[in-house]
Design an enzyme around this catalytic site. Structure first.
Site, PDB file in Angstrom:
ATOM      1  N   GLU A  92       0.780  -1.221   0.000  1.00 52.23           N
ATOM      2  CA  GLU A  92       0.000   0.000   0.000  1.00 52.23           C
ATOM      3  C   GLU A  92       0.825   1.291   0.000  1.00 52.23           C
ATOM      4  O   GLU A  92       0.400   2.292  -0.563  1.00 52.23           O
ATOM      5  CB  GLU A  92      -0.927   0.010   1.227  1.00 52.23           C
ATOM      6  CG  GLU A  92      -2.004  -1.052   1.213  1.00 52.23           C
ATOM      7  CD  GLU A  92      -3.027  -0.817   0.111  1.00 52.23           C
ATOM      8  OE1 GLU A  92      -3.511   0.329  -0.041  1.00 52.23           O
ATOM      9  OE2 GLU A  92      -3.323  -1.773  -0.625  1.00 52.23           O
ATOM     10  N   SER A 143     -49.878 -26.588  41.679  1.00 46.08           N
ATOM     11  CA  SER A 143     -49.613 -26.855  43.101  1.00 46.08           C
ATOM     12  C   SER A 143     -48.287 -26.305  43.583  1.00 46.08           C
ATOM     13  O   SER A 143     -48.015 -26.344  44.794  1.00 46.08           O
ATOM     14  CB  SER A 143     -49.662 -28.364  43.359  1.00 46.08           C
ATOM     15  OG  SER A 143     -50.966 -28.859  43.132  1.00 46.08           O
TER      16      SER A 143
END
Length: 866
Positions: A149, A515
Site C-alpha cells: 500500500e 400446586s
C-alpha cells in the site's frame, strides 16, 4: 403651486393606500419621505469620508499599475491566488474534520459477554472488530501492508507525490469510461478516508483527503497512524482491521499467521469483496505473489522465503459466524435486552451502546449449569414427545426455484442439537430433496404424511449424501436456576433451541403454576397460628359465589377426599387440594394473596382458585419465590449481570450497589472491621420459611417428588399439575441452588391425563442435578434462630416421649420444626395408646376399602378453575 418641487410631487404620485391597509395622511407620508432622504444623505456622507481616506492608497495602486508591467503581473497573480483560495475554501476547506479528533478517536467495538468464570461466552457485534496496539502487530504483517500500500510511508509527510502523479495520469486516462481510477492514496490518506471523510468518489474528496493527511502527520506519529490503519481498514467478511480479518479468513490470531497469509491480507484493501471470494482465487493468488515480490524488493524478506510462501495455497476457511456455546442463547438474549434498555443499541444512542460501545459484561452464567439445564430440558421435551408424530414444520416457504437459498437464509433458523440441520423440502417422493442455507442439497428420505414442498424442517444424516426427517417436540418448556443467597441467575433454558425460537419460556411465558404455589398458602397459615402438626380436614369444601355463579365445590386430584383430618405436613407432601383450601379459608384468602405478592409470584384477587395455582406467573418468578424460602425468607432481586465495564475497563454498573465505608483505609483505625450491609429484603418470617422448607423436604422424601429421593442429597421442592393437565411443574433445590421447570404447549391444550409434575417435570430437574452432581454438597438446611425441633408422630402430629426419629421415608417418628411455644403438648401414655389404636383402625378400614376395589391412588392435586 407655491412651494411645489420634486418632494411635493412624490407625495401625490400614489394617492391610493396599500390594499388591505389603512390610508395614510399627507402629513405622515411627508414625515416618512423626510426620514428616508436623511438616511440616504448620511450614507453618502459616510461613503465620501471613507473614500477620502482610501484615496491615497487608490492613487498609489493606479500609479504603480500604470507605471510597471512587473507590478501588474504580480498583482494579477496575488489576486488570482486569493480567488483560488476562496474557491478552495468554499469547496474543500470549509468543513474539514479536525485531525486532533483522532487523538481521542474511539472506534465502534462489539460488546463482549463473559460468564461467572471470566470466559467469553458471546459477543454482540454487527462488524468484526478487535483493537490491537502497534506493538501487537507482527513485523511481517506491517511490512506486507507497507509493500502493498505505501512503501514510502516512513519518508513522506502524508502524501506521496510520485504516487499522486501516477493516480492523476490514471484518472485522466479513465475519465469518462465509468471505470474507477487507481487511488494513489498513502496509508495516512486511507486513515483520513476511512475514519474522517468517507468513501465518496470525487476530486473534492481527494483534495480533502490530502489536506487532512498532512494535518494527521502533524498530530500523530507514524506508529500511531499505522495502528489506526491496521485496526480500521475494511478487509471483507464484515471484518475491520487485521486481527478480525485473520480470524475471518484463517481462523487464527495475527501472531499465528504465516508469511503467505499476511501477504494475502495485504492484498485485501484494494478489493476485499473480490479477493476474498473462492471464485476469484486465481486473482487473489496473483496479487498475493505480487505482494511477496514487493517485500523482497523492499528488503523485508529474502527471495527463498518468498518463493516458499508462493508455493502455499491460499488456505482460506469458509465464511462462518463466531462459534459460541449454543446453549447460552436464551440467557445472552435476555442480557442484550437489559443492556439496550440501559445504554441503547447504536453508536448514536451513547458512548456505551451495545453494538458500538465496546462494553465488557460479566454475567452470573455458570457454563456447566447452563449446559446441564439445556440438555435436561431438551431430553424431557423429547421424552414426552416420543411417538407423538408429525405436528407441522418450523415454517413454510413459497419456493422460488432460483432463490430458495436466500429465502431459507432470510428465516435465520438454525439448530444446535446433535448433528441435526435445518433445511427446506425442495421435493418429496422417491426423489425427495432437501436444501440448506449454504446452497447445498441432499437426498431426503423418511418423509411422513403432511410434509409439503417448501416446508422448513429438521433433518439428520442417515447415509452418504442422504438425510432423514427429524421431528421436533411440539411441546414447549422453560427452566431457570438461581443462587438463593444473591439472586444471581446461574442458568436459563427458554425452549428446545434458541436458533429455532427466541421466545424465552423461562422469563416470558405466563403459565398457571398449579400446586407449586401451595407452599405459600401453607406459609401463610404458619404465619397465622398454625404449625406443621396442625390437623386439617381433607373433606369437601364448597363456597357460594353469588346468584350468577352459584356454589363452587373443590376436589382433590383423585376427584374425592380421603376423609378425616391430617397434619398440615401430610397435606403438603401429598398435595391435597381440599386441605389447601381449608387452610386458605381458616387463614383468610386476603392474607394468602398478600403473601403471593410479597414474594413476587403475582397479584391476584382473593379467590380460592388462586390458592390452587389458577393465576399466571413465570418460571423466573416462581424460582425467585422459592429462593426466598431457601434463604430463610430473604429475597434478592433476580439478576443476570454482575457488573459492566466500559471499553477502558472502568466499572460503570454493578448489581451489588452496597457501599463499604472505610474499606480502603491505609491503616487500621482501631475500630471494628468494616463490613457490607446485608443484602436482600425480608419478605417472610425466617422461621416460617424454614418450616415450609422442612415440610417440602418431605415432598422429596415421600411425597409427589419422591423420584428425587434417590439422589441422596438434602433437597426440597414441590411439583405442580394444572387442570387438563396443561402444565406440569417442579420448583426446588437446596439452600445454595434453586431451580424451576415447567412443560406445556405454547397454546395450552391437554398433555394427557397420565402426565403429572412428579413424572415429567421433576425428572427434568433430577437429570440436571445428576449432570452437575459434583457441584452439590450434603450440607443440610440450616435452621434460623427461634426454631425448636421436636420429635412427633408423622401421622398424628403428636409429640413422642421416646424412640429415635427414623431416616426411612415411611418412618413414623420424625423431627418437626416449631416456633417457640407452638409445639404440641405431650400427652399421657394412655392418650398415645388411644391415638395408635385409632391409627390402626384407620389402616384396617383402608385395607377393606382396597379389597372392595376402592383403592385411593396418591398423586398431585390439580387446579380447579374458579
Amino acid at each position: 403651486m407655491l412651494g411645489a418641487g420634486p418632494d411635493m410631487a412624490d407625495q401625490h404620485s400614489d394617492p391610493t393606500p396599500p390594499e388591505g391597509g389603512p390610508a395614510s395622511s399627507p402629513v405622515q407620508e411627508d414625515a416618512t419621505r423626510l426620514r428616508l432622504k436623511r438616511g440616504r444623505n448620511a450614507v453618502l456622507l459616510a461613503g465620501s469620508a471613507f473614500g477620502s481616506r482610501l484615496a491615497p492608497a487608490r492613487d498609489w495602486f493606479v500609479e504603480r499599475w500604470q507605471g510597471g508591467r512587473a507590478f501588474r503581473i504580480g498583482a494579477s497573480i496575488l489576486g488570482g491566488g486569493a480567488l483560488l483560495y476562496g474557491a478552495l475554501w468554499f469547496t474543500v476547506l470549509r468543513n474539514l474534520p479536525s485531525a486532533e479528533s483522532l487523538l481521542t478517536y474511539q472506534p465502534p467495538l462489539p460488546t463482549m459477554v463473559r460468564g461467572s468464570d471470566g470466559a467469553t461466552i458471546y459477543s454482540y457485534a454487527r462488524e468484526r472488530r478487535v483493537q490491537l496496539r502497534f506493538v501487537d502487530f507482527p513485523k511481517p504483517m506491517v511490512n506486507a501492508f507497507l509493500s502493498a500500500e505505501d512503501k514510502n510511508f516512513f519518508s513522506h509527510g502524508g502524501v506521496d507525490l510520485l504516487g499522486l502523479g501516477q493516480a492523476v495520469v490514471d484518472y485522466a486516462m479513465k475519465f469518462g469510461s465509468g471505470e474507477r481510477a487507481r487511488g494513489g492514496s498513502t496509508i495516512t490518506q486511507q486513515v483520513a478516508k476511512n475514519i474522517l471523510l468517507g468513501d465518496e468518489y470525487s476530486i473534492s474528496r481527494k483534495l480533502k483527503e490530502m489536506i487532512v493527511a498532512f494535518r494527521i502527520e502533524g498530530v500523530l506519529n507514524k506508529q500511531q497512524i499505522l495502528e489506526l490503519y491496521l485496526n480500521e481498514i475494511p478487509l471483507g467478511r464484515q471484518s475491520f482491521g487485521v486481527q478480525a480479518a485473520a480470524r475471518a479468513y484463517f481462523g487464527k490470531d495475527v501472531d499465528q499467521l504465516a508469511l503467505h497469509e499476511v501477504a494475502f491480507l495485504a492484498v485485501l484493501p484494494k478489493a476485499p469483496e473480490t479477493y476474498g471470494r473462492a471464485k476469484f482465487a486465481d486473482k487473489a493468488m496473483t496479487r498475493r505473489n505480487w505482494v511477496l515480490d514487493q517485500m523482497v524488493k523492499n528488503g523485508f524478506v529474502d527471495a527463498a522465503s518468498a518463493a516458499a510462501a508462493k508455493a502455499q495455497p491460499l488456505g482460506l476457511i469458509q465464511r462462518h459466524a463466531e462459534t459460541y456455546d449454543p446453549s447460552v442463547g436464551y440467557f445472552v438474549e435476555d442480557v442484550r435486552r437489559q443492556l439496550i434498555e440501559k445504554y441503547g443499541e447504536k453508536a448514536e444512542d451513547g458512548p456505551n451502546s451495545v453494538y458500538a460501545g465496546g462494553l465488557w459484561v460479566r454475567t452470573s452464567l455458570d457454563s456447566e449449569f447452563q449446559k446441564a439445564a439445556q440438555e435436561a430440558l431438551r431430553n424431557g421435551l423429547l421424552r414426552y414427545s416420543a411417538g407423538k408424530g408429525w405436528h407441522g414444520p418450523i415454517a413454510h416457504i413459497d419456493l422460488d426455484p432460483d432463490h430458495w437459498q436466500g429465502q431459507l437464509a432470510s428465516l435465520n433458523k438454525s439448530i444446535a442439537y446433535q448433528n441435526w440441520r435445518v433445511g427446506v423440502v425442495l421435493s418429496r417422493g422417491a426423489s425427495g430433496k432437501v436444501g440448506f442455507a449454504d446452497g447445498t442439497t441432499a437426498a431426503l428420505t423418511g418423509l411422513v404424511d403432511g410434509v409439503r414442498r417448501g416446508d422448513v424442517v429438521t433433518v439428520a444424516p442417515v447415509g452418504a449424501g442422504t438425510y432423514g426427517l427429524r421431528i421436533l417436540p411440539g411441546v414447549g418448556g422453560g427452566m431457570l436456576v438461581e443462587q438463593p443467597g444473591t439472586g444471581r441467575v446461574l442458568a436459563m433454558a427458554g425452549g428446545f433451541d434458541f436458533g429455532l425460537d427466541s421466545f424465552n419460556r423461562a422469563t416470558q411465558a405466563q403459565r398457571q403454576p398449579g400446586s407449586t404455589i401451595k407452599p405459600f398458602v401453607y406459609a401463610t397459615g404458619l404465619d397465622n397460628g398454625m404449625t406443621p402438626a396442625s390437623m386439617v380436614a381433607d373433606q369437601p369444601f364448597c363456597v357460594y359465589q353469588g346468584a350468577g355463579l352459584g356454589e363452587k365445590c373443590f376436589k382433590n386430584f383423585d376427584n374425592r377426599g380421603v376423609g378425616g383430618v391430617h397434619t398440615m405436613r401430610w397435606g403438603l407432601e401429598q398435595s391435597r387440594n381440599l386441605m389447601t383450601v381449608h387452610i386458605a379459608d381458616q387463614t383468610g384468602m386476603d392474607k394468602v394473596v398478600k403473601t403471593f405478592a410479597n414474594v413476587g409470584i403475582g397479584k391476584y384477587p382473593p379467590y380460592f382458585a388462586f390458592a390452587l395455582g389458577a393465576g399466571e406467573t413465570t418460571v423466573a418468578q416462581m424460582v425467585n419465590a422459592y429462593a426466598a424460602l431457601a434463604a430463610n425468607g430473604i429475597q434478592h432481586e433476580q439478576t443476570l449481570i454482575d457488573y459492566i465495564q466500559d471499553r477502558h475497563g472502568k466499572v460503570i454498573w454493578k448489581s451489588d450497589q452496597r457501599a463499604c465505608n472505610n474499606c480502603n483505609l491505609p491503616d487500621w483505625d482501631g475500630k471494628p472491621m468494616p463490613r457490607f450491609a446485608p443484602r436482600g429484603r425480608q419478605v417472610m418470617d425466617a422461621r416460617t420459611a424454614y418450616q415450609t422448607v422442612h415440610m417440602l423436604e418431605g415432598v422429596v422424601t415421600r411425597g409427589t417428588a419422591a423420584t428425587l429421593h434417590d439422589l441422596g442429597l438434602p433437597l426440597f421442592g414441590k411439583t405442580g399439575t394444572t387442570t387438563g393437565p396443561t402444565n406440569v411443574w417442579f420448583v426446588g433445590g437446596s439452600q445454595k441452588v434453586v431451580g424451576g421447570v415447567y412443560m406445556g404447549y405454547d397454546k395450552p391444550v391437554s398433555l394427557g391425563g397420565y402426565v403429572q409434575g412428579g413424572t415429567y417435570a421433576a425428572p427434568i430437574f433430577k437429570q440436571f442435578v445428576q449432570l452437575t452432581k459434583p457441584r452439590w454438597d450434603h450440607t443440610p438446611f440450616v435452621a434460623p434462630a427461634g426454631i425448636r425441633m421436636v420429635k412427633i408422630s408423622r401421622s398424628t402430629g403428636q409429640p413422642v416421649f421416646g424412640g429415635v426419629a427414623g431416616t426411612d421415608p415411611k418412618a413414623e417418628v420424625i423431627w418437626e420444626a416449631f416456633k417457640p411455644e407452638t409445639q404440641p403438648e405431650r400427652g399421657s401414655r394412655l392418650e398415645q395408646v388411644a391415638a395408635k389404636r385409632s391409627e390402626l383402625l384407620e389402616a384396617i378400614r383402608r385395607g377393606f376399602d382396597a379389597i372392595g376395589g376402592r383403592v385411593s391412588h396418591g398423586g398431585e392435586d390439580m387446579v380447579v378453575e374458579q
